[in-house]
Design a protein around this motif. Structure first.
Motif, short mmCIF file in Angstrom:
data_model
loop_
_atom_site.label_atom_id
_atom_site.label_comp_id
_atom_site.label_asym_id
_atom_site.label_seq_id
_atom_site.Cartn_x
_atom_site.Cartn_y
_atom_site.Cartn_z
N ILE A 193 -3.25 32.27 -30.45
CA ILE A 193 -1.81 32.21 -30.78
C ILE A 193 -0.97 32.87 -29.69
N TRP A 194 -1.33 34.09 -29.33
CA TRP A 194 -0.53 34.84 -28.35
C TRP A 194 -0.65 34.21 -26.95
N GLY A 195 -1.85 33.74 -26.61
CA GLY A 195 -2.07 33.10 -25.30
C GLY A 195 -1.22 31.85 -25.15
N ASN A 196 -1.11 31.07 -26.23
CA ASN A 196 -0.30 29.86 -26.16
C ASN A 196 1.20 30.18 -26.15
N THR A 197 1.55 31.34 -26.69
CA THR A 197 2.97 31.75 -26.65
C THR A 197 3.35 32.15 -25.23
N THR A 198 2.49 32.96 -24.61
CA THR A 198 2.84 33.52 -23.30
C THR A 198 2.67 32.53 -22.15
N GLN A 199 1.93 31.45 -22.39
CA GLN A 199 1.69 30.55 -21.24
C GLN A 199 2.94 29.79 -20.78
N VAL B 29 -0.71 51.44 -23.73
CA VAL B 29 -1.82 50.48 -23.84
C VAL B 29 -1.34 49.07 -23.44
N ILE B 30 -0.11 48.72 -23.87
CA ILE B 30 0.45 47.40 -23.50
C ILE B 30 0.59 47.32 -21.97
N LEU B 31 1.09 48.41 -21.37
CA LEU B 31 1.25 48.44 -19.92
C LEU B 31 -0.11 48.30 -19.22
N LEU B 32 -1.12 48.99 -19.77
CA LEU B 32 -2.46 48.87 -19.20
C LEU B 32 -2.94 47.42 -19.28
N GLY B 33 -2.66 46.79 -20.43
CA GLY B 33 -3.04 45.38 -20.61
C GLY B 33 -2.35 44.50 -19.59
N LEU B 258 -3.04 45.40 -28.67
CA LEU B 258 -2.03 45.92 -27.73
C LEU B 258 -2.40 45.53 -26.30
N LEU B 259 -3.70 45.55 -25.99
CA LEU B 259 -4.13 45.11 -24.65
C LEU B 259 -3.72 43.66 -24.42
N TYR B 260 -3.97 42.82 -25.44
CA TYR B 260 -3.57 41.41 -25.32
C TYR B 260 -2.06 41.27 -25.13
N GLY B 261 -1.32 42.16 -25.80
CA GLY B 261 0.14 42.13 -25.72
C GLY B 261 0.62 42.08 -24.27
N GLY B 262 -0.05 42.83 -23.39
CA GLY B 262 0.33 42.82 -21.97
C GLY B 262 -0.52 41.88 -21.14
N SER B 263 -1.83 41.81 -21.44
CA SER B 263 -2.72 41.08 -20.53
C SER B 263 -2.48 39.58 -20.50
N LEU B 264 -2.18 39.00 -21.66
CA LEU B 264 -2.00 37.54 -21.67
C LEU B 264 -0.64 37.13 -21.10
N ILE B 265 0.17 38.13 -20.76
CA ILE B 265 1.39 37.83 -19.99
C ILE B 265 1.03 37.93 -18.51
#
Lengths: 209, 363
Positions: A193-199, B29-33, B258-265
């Motif tokens: 879900i989050w991956g598809n949002t941020t892409q 943690v978000i920043l680390l991500g 929280l890691l995903y919160g930053g990493s997938l960006i």
């Protein structure tokens, strides 16, 4: 005025590289420096090279594009010096040209040019691949899908995340097979879900078409 | 029984206590991500060498930092494999052989890591992870830097064949042939490397930094196949690691989320950067950053030794080590991420200019 250096060993007017350069430089205040990378320094080879370049030069000039022709052999030092003499340029494009082992060993390879020159260095194949990739990724943002995934993400972070304080004790951190499987399931769903949002972000920042 | 229950409660509460004491640590943690994701997208694998010690700097016990990280790696690799399927540069047979012993390595690492946590507590677990981190990553960082400097001098230099020649002397039978990679490797060497890759991934969450070079320098696998096979491995190793740490109750999903919160960006920006930035820069950034993370972790070790009553530091010295460790880690991570983003955006702007001429780089 911008300058494109085009390196080729055949100078076939119908080759993709020459067609690209013609199309790109028409009406853009660009001059072309064509380098014929000759197989050897023999008189016959050089004469053939000059003849081939002459016909290409005519084709460019008939479209109002300034064209200077240069011929060089496969001696790495002579080749590097020729490129340096023609600098600065906006782009170095390698068309149908083979870099001999001697040239590569002498530091006159495509990789070495990319490392050394400050302007972009690319090949006709890379341009074709780039265009193909652009066609594949182009298509803009699907706002409907994005909103759906964004709502999903809001639920994950706004509702599910605060609940984890309790859920950890009840299932996720119980140290059981069920707990471990629940973690894996939650991670897959959240990453999706989050991956598809941020892409969409690279598209929003115009880093991707 | 009561002790076990108390231990379980402590595991569950430790992250809550950190977040309650300092809500800004969530942002940390978000920043680390974000930094880990950007780096991971940029250098192809990794990011864990920054995220694991970063969480430990925020007070998360080593075993839980690794657990959160390996779980994060699993989901991230799944998303990555969605795109990677198109490439087809995977030697699945090689991946399966490596995975067989990597799974044992991960399991062994989880048991050892858990043992340190249960016997010596939070400080013991963090000390073990930190020492392992410093020992292994200093060698990897140094080798990467040496290789990058060699490429700087000679851009056409291929991978060093010293290790490959050495491993050929240890070609114990039976030998296994891998068609896609076009190599023949001793089963004993193959399984030993697989175990070590798994043990490293399970201990500090970093597996690709051993897996990819091992495939290239020891097995002689072409770089592109090594990278593809590593991604294939990462997904299964991540899944197995997440399952095992989850089975011991060491995965707090809040850290992972929280890691995903930053990493997938960050991962998308980093991945775009790889197409725009010179390869030499990528390798230099990776090597220097790993070495800075090693220094940061080395600076954290005295604090754990003090908590375990092995050494006695003054209050001022302890605070200085702690601050130094945080400054090195977050400072180097922020600078590296900024550099990557700067290179990416400025290269894109240069590319835009050449696109005005009708060209795109496909470097």
């Amino acid at each position: 005025m911008k300058k494109i250096i085009l390196i080729d060993s055949k100078w076939d007017i119908n080759s993709p590289a020459i067609k690209y350069v013609l199309k790109a430089s028409k009406g853009t205040d660009t001059e072309i420096a064509g380098i014929f990378l000759a197989g050897d320094g023999g008189r016959e080879t050089l004469e053939n090279a000059e003849a081939a370049l002459r016909s290409v030069k005519e084709a460019f000039e008939s479209d109002g594009i300034p064209f200077t022709a240069h011929v060089t052999g496969r001696d790495p030092k002579a080749f590097t010096k020729k490129i340096d003499d023609l600098m600065p340029a906006s782009l170095v494009l390698i068309g149908d040209a083979e870099f001999s082992e001697e040239m590569v060993k002498g530091g006159a390879s495509i990789k070495a040019l990319k490392e050394r020159l400050t302007c972009p260095v690319t090949t006709a194949e890379a341009i074709a691949a780039g265009e193909h990739a652009q066609k594949k990724t182009a298509g803009g943002i699907n706002w409907g899908k994005f909103i759906m995934y964004a709502i999903g993400s809001a639920i994950m972070y706004g509702v599910f995340f605060p609940m984890l304080k309790v859920l950890n004790g009840k299932i996720f951190m119980t140290g059981t097979v069920l707990g471990a499987l629940a973690i894996m399931a939650a991670v897959v769903i959240h990453a999706w879900i989050w991956g598809n949002t941020t892409q969409v972000l690279p598209k929003l920042f115009k880093l991707e078409k | 029984m009561q002790e076990v229950a108390a231990e379980a409660i402590d595991k569950i509460n430790v992250v809550t206590q950190i977040f309650d004491a300092n809500p800004w640590s969530m942002l940390g943690v978000i920043l680390l991500g974000f930094m880990g994701g950007t780096l991971s997208g940029f250098i192809g694998s990794g990011g864990a060498f920054l995220m694991t010690p970063g969480m430990m700097n925020l007070g998360v016990p080593g075993v839980m930092a690794v657990g959160a990280n390996i779980t994060h790696k699993f989901g991230k690799a799944m998303m990555g494999s969605k795109k990677h399927g198109e490439l087809g540069h995977v030697d699945k047979k090689l991946g399966i052989f490596l995975l067989a012993t990597a799974a044992v390595g991960i399991r062994a690492a989880v048991v050892v890591n858990g043992m340190f946590f249960e016997k010596l507590g939070k400080a013991g677990s963090s000390l073990y992870v930190s020492v392992f981190f410093v020992l292994t990553l200093s060698i990897i960082g140094y080798s990467l830097l040496k290789d990058a400097l060699r490429s700087k001098k000679d851009p056409d230099a291929g991978p060093s064949d010293k290790l490959l020649n050495l491993s050929r002397k240890f070609q114990f039978r039976p030998l296994v042939r891998f068609k896609v990679a076009n190599v023949e490797v001793s089963l004993v060497v193959l399984l030993s490397i697989g175990f070590f890759v798994g043990y490293m991934a399970g201990t500090i969450g970093v597996g690709g930094f051993i897996g990819v070079p091992a495939m290239i320098y020891i097995f002689g696998v072409p770089t592109v196949v090594a990278a593809g096979t590593e991604l294939f491995l990462a997904m299964f190793m991540g899944a197995w690691g997440a399952f095992n740490y989850g089975l011991q109750g060491y995965v707090d999903l809040r850290l992972t989320m929280l890691l995903y919160g930053g990493s997938l960006i960050g991962i998308y920006f980093g991945a775009i950067g790889t197409h725009l930035v010179k390869e030499l820069y990528i390798r230099m950034v990776t090597a220097i950053l790993i070495l800075l993370c090693v220094i940061s972790r080395a600076l954290a070790i005295p604090e754990y030794l003090q908590e375990l009553d092995i050494i006695n530091l003054g209050v001022g010295a302890a605070a200085m080590f702690e601050l130094g460790s945080k400054v090195f880690l977050f400072g180097s991570g922020i600078v590296a991420t900024f550099l990557i983003l700067y290179w990416t955006f400025s290269a894109k702007s240069r590319e835009k200019k050449s696109a005005e001429l009708g060209f795109s780089h496909g470097e």
